[in-house]
Motif scaffolding. Structure first.
Motif, mmCIF file in Angstrom:
data_model
loop_
_atom_site.group_PDB
_atom_site.id
_atom_site.type_symbol
_atom_site.label_atom_id
_atom_site.label_comp_id
_atom_site.label_asym_id
_atom_site.label_seq_id
_atom_site.Cartn_x
_atom_site.Cartn_y
_atom_site.Cartn_z
ATOM 1 N N ASP A 149 -2.485 10.287 3.273
ATOM 2 C CA ASP A 149 -3.885 9.895 3.474
ATOM 3 C C ASP A 149 -4.606 10.954 4.298
ATOM 4 N N GLU A 176 -9.326 3.732 1.807
ATOM 5 C CA GLU A 176 -8.768 3.792 0.455
ATOM 6 C C GLU A 176 -7.706 2.733 0.197
ATOM 7 N N THR A 212 -0.381 -0.263 5.854
ATOM 8 C CA THR A 212 -0.850 0.456 7.049
ATOM 9 C C THR A 212 -2.359 0.602 6.859
ATOM 10 N N LEU A 213 -3.079 -0.503 7.094
ATOM 11 C CA LEU A 213 -4.448 -0.549 6.579
ATOM 12 C C LEU A 213 -5.527 -0.025 7.515
ATOM 13 N N THR A 214 -5.437 -0.380 8.797
ATOM 14 C CA THR A 214 -6.558 0.014 9.670
ATOM 15 C C THR A 214 -6.127 0.473 11.064
ATOM 16 N N GLY A 215 -6.835 1.485 11.556
ATOM 17 C CA GLY A 215 -6.663 1.903 12.940
ATOM 18 C C GLY A 215 -7.113 0.787 13.880
ATOM 19 N N ALA A 216 -8.051 -0.030 13.414
ATOM 20 C CA ALA A 216 -8.576 -1.122 14.243
ATOM 21 C C ALA A 216 -7.458 -2.106 14.623
ATOM 22 N N MET A 270 -16.631 -0.746 3.054
ATOM 23 C CA MET A 270 -16.685 -0.691 4.519
ATOM 24 C C MET A 270 -17.697 -1.708 5.010
ATOM 25 N N CYS A 310 2.974 8.447 6.532
ATOM 26 C CA CYS A 310 3.471 7.075 6.755
ATOM 27 C C CYS A 310 2.637 6.039 6.011
ATOM 28 N N ASP A 317 -12.047 7.211 3.240
ATOM 29 C CA ASP A 317 -10.870 6.982 4.088
ATOM 30 C C ASP A 317 -10.497 5.497 4.137
ATOM 31 N N ASN A 373 -16.895 5.081 2.345
ATOM 32 C CA ASN A 373 -16.013 5.949 3.122
ATOM 33 C C ASN A 373 -14.703 6.085 2.345
ATOM 34 N N LYS A 432 0.859 -1.191 0.000
ATOM 35 C CA LYS A 432 0.000 0.000 0.000
ATOM 36 C C LYS A 432 0.887 1.230 0.000
ATOM 37 N N ARG A 444 -7.530 -0.446 0.832
ATOM 38 C CA ARG A 444 -8.046 -1.703 0.278
ATOM 39 C C ARG A 444 -8.395 -1.547 -1.204
HETATM 40 N N1 BES Z 1 -4.246 4.765 6.724
HETATM 41 C C1 BES Z 1 -5.378 4.501 7.539
HETATM 42 C C2 BES Z 1 -5.073 3.508 8.674
HETATM 43 C C3 BES Z 1 -4.058 3.952 9.716
HETATM 44 C C4 BES Z 1 -4.491 4.379 10.958
HETATM 45 C C5 BES Z 1 -2.702 3.847 9.482
HETATM 46 C C6 BES Z 1 -3.570 4.738 11.925
HETATM 47 C C7 BES Z 1 -1.786 4.217 10.436
HETATM 48 C C8 BES Z 1 -2.219 4.649 11.658
HETATM 49 C C9 BES Z 1 -6.483 3.900 6.672
HETATM 50 O O1 BES Z 1 -6.521 4.312 5.357
HETATM 51 C C10 BES Z 1 -7.780 4.307 7.271
HETATM 52 O O2 BES Z 1 -8.050 5.466 7.299
HETATM 53 N N2 BES Z 1 -8.571 3.323 7.734
HETATM 54 C C11 BES Z 1 -9.833 3.575 8.322
HETATM 55 C C12 BES Z 1 -10.807 2.581 7.749
HETATM 56 C C13 BES Z 1 -12.251 2.864 8.091
HETATM 57 C C14 BES Z 1 -12.710 4.148 7.437
HETATM 58 C C15 BES Z 1 -13.109 1.698 7.624
HETATM 59 C C16 BES Z 1 -9.690 3.379 9.824
HETATM 60 O O3 BES Z 1 -8.942 2.486 10.256
HETATM 61 O O4 BES Z 1 -10.285 4.145 10.555
#
Ligand code: BES
Ligand code: MN
Ligand code: ZN
Length: 503
Positions: free
Chosen positions: A270, A349, A374-378, A435, A287, A347, A345, A265, A351
């Motif tokens: 972002d 993006e 760096t896909l998800t905050g979860a 989402m 990042c 954000d 959403n 990715k 995926r």
């Molecule tokens: N780039 C972020 C994920 C991220 C979060 C990376 C913290 C590094 C540190 C990703 O694109 C994102 O925004 N994910 C969302 C997905 C949600 C909208 C389904 C998220 O995790 O909140």
């Protein structure tokens, strides 16, 4: 760049600015680790006592400096903590050595040459020490003219106790040098501000490196992406003045070697897009291309080490910005695979760009695909800031990657892909939404990616959102900012694949 040398000289005879020794917590107090016998002798056998007086305990992360006595050819002795002394015949843990060497290198900023007299029993120990020292001796000062010439990182690391004329040791050292240089390059890319590192600029860096190391590179620009039908990558890049790119960088060892595809990715920034991130969540989002940086570094490292495996890296590069041309929540994208995605959403993006790159990578029918993102905050909520999550469509492959990461000194944990979470992404308008349920968001993202992996291909997904970027104080060999997370795991996976250990 820091030079690495192997030295036969004893700890007492080598000229350097500092001599690094290891100390550990023994059953009866501080002990000096093997490798530093000559240093202890120069202290009349009282090195442990001297260090204890200065407050040393042998704890991990500890660095205590002592002026050297006459008899040593260095003005300074630096003792670094290795944690608990191993029991019985067990040697020091590779990661303890790696971290201690990194702590030492950081404590010696401003010095030129350091000799490392840490315990080396086997090539793996030399490798770990070299890696730690070279990763610790990292600074990103490209945008700080005043700091550039001041106290820079060590210019030379000399390893004592590694046999310079031994083929295996030589190979280990060359591997460490190539690997750490590429990890530090990945860190540089992550740390480079997003106004400079656009998708186009990233592609140019990859092209230059490919040329330097004899790799094949192919860059698809926005026109080629449109012609090819890359709806995911184009949809994410649509709002930005800096158009997207897909970079393919390939290292080919030989026709009959196994073939790995790494997919990264590469969101150079972002902002969240129209679903704009709130203040406080934007500041570190340069990042978000750390996955692509790791993939790029791993491919180049595999080539430099000359692994008997073919590795293709796919860098899905785009900038996620809001504007009049940006993708809106509610838009439907037609992806490269032909599937349609309702963007709920903007954000979510990562995926979307990965989906196209995974589908393209699948076309070549590699033996396995690993994507890094760096896909998800979860995933950060689930595993914290130092551990990445591993998901896969193959349990054995997921377990193998987890074990490989462990050996490489990277913290990771296997995560499931529960099929019940798939229905949350059902869309009334398109084949799938980008989402789903909020709970288990990291796994939902993994399930989305799974739909874009070609039939029958072994695949794993590494969510490095936690460990990719380090905001706290440096520790061990980990600096502030970009860490180079997952490069060591990918390279070790390539090594295992080359040696046939992965079947
Ligand atoms: N780039 C972020 C994920 C991220 C979060 C990376 C913290 C590094 C540190 C990703 O694109 C994102 O925004 N994910 C969302 C997905 C949600 C909208 C389904 C998220 O995790 O909140
Ligand atoms: Mn996002
Ligand atoms: Zn993102």
């Amino acid at each position: 760049m820091t030079a690495l040398t192997l030295s036969t000289a004893g700890a007492a005879t080598l000229r350097a600015d500092a001599l690094v020794v290891g100390v550990a917590k023994g059953a009866k107090g501080l002990v000096v680790a093997p490798g530093a016998e000559a240093v202890d002798k120069a202290f009349d056998g009282k090195l442990a006592a001297v260090l204890e007086t200065l407050g040393a305990s042998g704890a991990e992360g500890e660095a205590v400096k002592v002026p050297a006595p006459s008899g040593l050819k260095t003005p300074l002795v630096l003792a670094v903590g290795l944690g608990a002394e191993p029991e019985g015949d067990a040697g020091y843990d590779a990661e303890a050595l790696r971290r201690a060497a990194g702590t030492a290198a950081r404590a010696l900023f401003g010095q030129k040459k350091a000799a490392f007299a840490l315990p080396i029993e086997a090539t793996e120990d030399a490798e770990a020490i070299a890696e730690g020292a070279l990763l610790g001796a990292y600074a990103f000062t490209a945008y700080q003219d005043a700091k550039k010439d001041a106290k820079g990182p060590l210019a030379e690391v000399a390893l004592l106790g590694a046999k310079p004329r031994d083929k295996a040791f030589k190979a280990s050292v060359e591997r460490s040098l190539a690997l750490t240089e590429e990890i530090n390059r990945a860190r540089d890319l992550v740390n480079t501000p997003p106004n400079e590192l656009t998708p186009e600029a990233f592609a140019a860096v990859a092209s230059a490196a490919a040329k330097e190391h004899g790799l094949k590179v192919q860059v698809l620009d926005e026109k080629a992406l449109a012609k090819g039908g890359y709806g995911g990558i184009l949809g994410v890049g649509a709002g930005s003045a800096n158009p997207p790119r897909l970079v393919k960088i390939s290292y080919t060892h030989s026709k009959n070697a196994k073939h790995l595809a790494f997919v990264g990715k590469g969101i150079t920034y972002d902002s969240g897009g129209i679903s704009l991130k709130p203040a406080g969540h934007n500041e570190t989002m340069k990042c978000d291309m750390a996955g692509a940086a790791a993939v790029f570094a791993a491919v180049v490292a595999a080539a430099r080490i000359g692994l008997e495996v073919n590795v293709t890296g796919w860098l899905a590069l785009a900038e996620n910005m809001p504007s009049g041309s940006a993708t809106r929540p509610g838009d439907v994208l037609r992806m490269l695979s032909g599937k349609t995605v309702e963007v709920l959403n903007t954000d979510a993006e990562g995926r979307l760009v990965l989906a196209d790159a995974l589908w393209k990578a699948s076309e070549e029918k590699p033996d396995a695909i690993v994507d890094v993102a760096t896909l998800t905050g979860a995933m950060v909520l689930a595993l914290g800031n130092r551990t990445f999550g591993i998901m896969s469509n193959d349990d054995a492959f997921r377990t193998a990657i987890h074990e490989i990461a462990d050996e490489a000194g990277e913290q990771s944990w296997p995560m499931p892909l529960p099929s019940d979470l798939r229905k949350g992404m059902d869309s009334p308008t398109a084949d799938i939404a980008n989402m789903g349920e909020r709970m288990g968001g990291g796994l939902v993202a993994g399930l989305f990616l799974k739909e874009f992996v070609g039939e029958g291909i072994t695949w794993a997904h590494l969510d490095i959102a936690g460990p990719a970027f380090h905001e706290g104080a440096p520790y061990g060999y980990t600096p502030k900012g970009g860490t180079g997370s997952s490069v060591r795991t990918l390279v070790k996976l390539a090594e295992r694949t080359a040696s046939g250990d992965l079947g």
